[in-house]
Motif scaffolding. Sequence first.
Motif: not given
Length: 299
Positions: A117-128
């Motif tokens: 979950a933490a890695l997914t949030r980081d990846a999506l946060g950077d993409a958005f």
Amino acid sequence: MNKIIALVVAVVVLVLVASSAVFMVDPRHVAILSSSGGSTATLAGPGLHVKLPPPFQTATLIDTRIQAFDAPDADRYTTSDKTELLVNPVVRYRIGEPLKLFAATKGDAQTLSDRLAALTRDALGDAFSKVTLPEALGQQEAIANSARDALRQAAAALGIDVIDIELTRLDYPPELADTVYKRMSAVREQGAAEERAKGAAEAQQIKDDAERKQQGIVADAYGQAQAIKGEGDGKAAAIAAQAFGRDPDFYRFYQSMQAYRDSFKPGDVVVVDSSSDFFRFMRSPNGDASPAPAAPRKH
């Protein structure tokens, strides 16, 4: 009697120990054999296996099928133009290196969920953070693919192969929805105004080009007409000169008749001097006779 009871107890203990020492792994899983002493864990594939009874050795099953991770609540992500969005991602993954995952999580499923979950949030946060609101709304697949690539690199340290990320929800927070809708409406209206202005400019350009072409065509036609007229006048002059050379009297008579026709229109009343030289062909066919004397008045 005591011997029989002791034998029964020994048999039961032996059965329990044997049952805890033998285990089966189905084709959907692999097992990680680890000991309490901290020795290196080993991998056991599908089939029947033997291990030391607990607490000497423990078998942890790892599911190797494609799995889906769905965050229970939507997370907030901020675009490059500082707009917050509510996003629900679904991550599909497979555990490709069970030993690496076991080393990172000790086989704890909750730890795996938290890390993923933490890695997914980081990846999506950077993409958005790299796109504006209109781009986020119109390029969801591209954003998901960008986050997938980033998550794939980060999750490799956990022995996880990320297959795909799907954005099942992308919405505005309730407190921002009205503001965002008004902003989007203003942007659309501005875009429409720019398109109308562009269309009007193109229409005016087309009109100006058409007028220039028309003026060019008219000028060419006028030039051709003048050339044809000049050629006709030249031929007429040549014909007139030829006619004059053949019969000067008839030419003068014809020219005078033409002048009479051009000068007098039906219904006109003209007061002129009949003795004028202009009317000489009205007094005589050859145009050289003197005017007839006036009739004597009777007394």
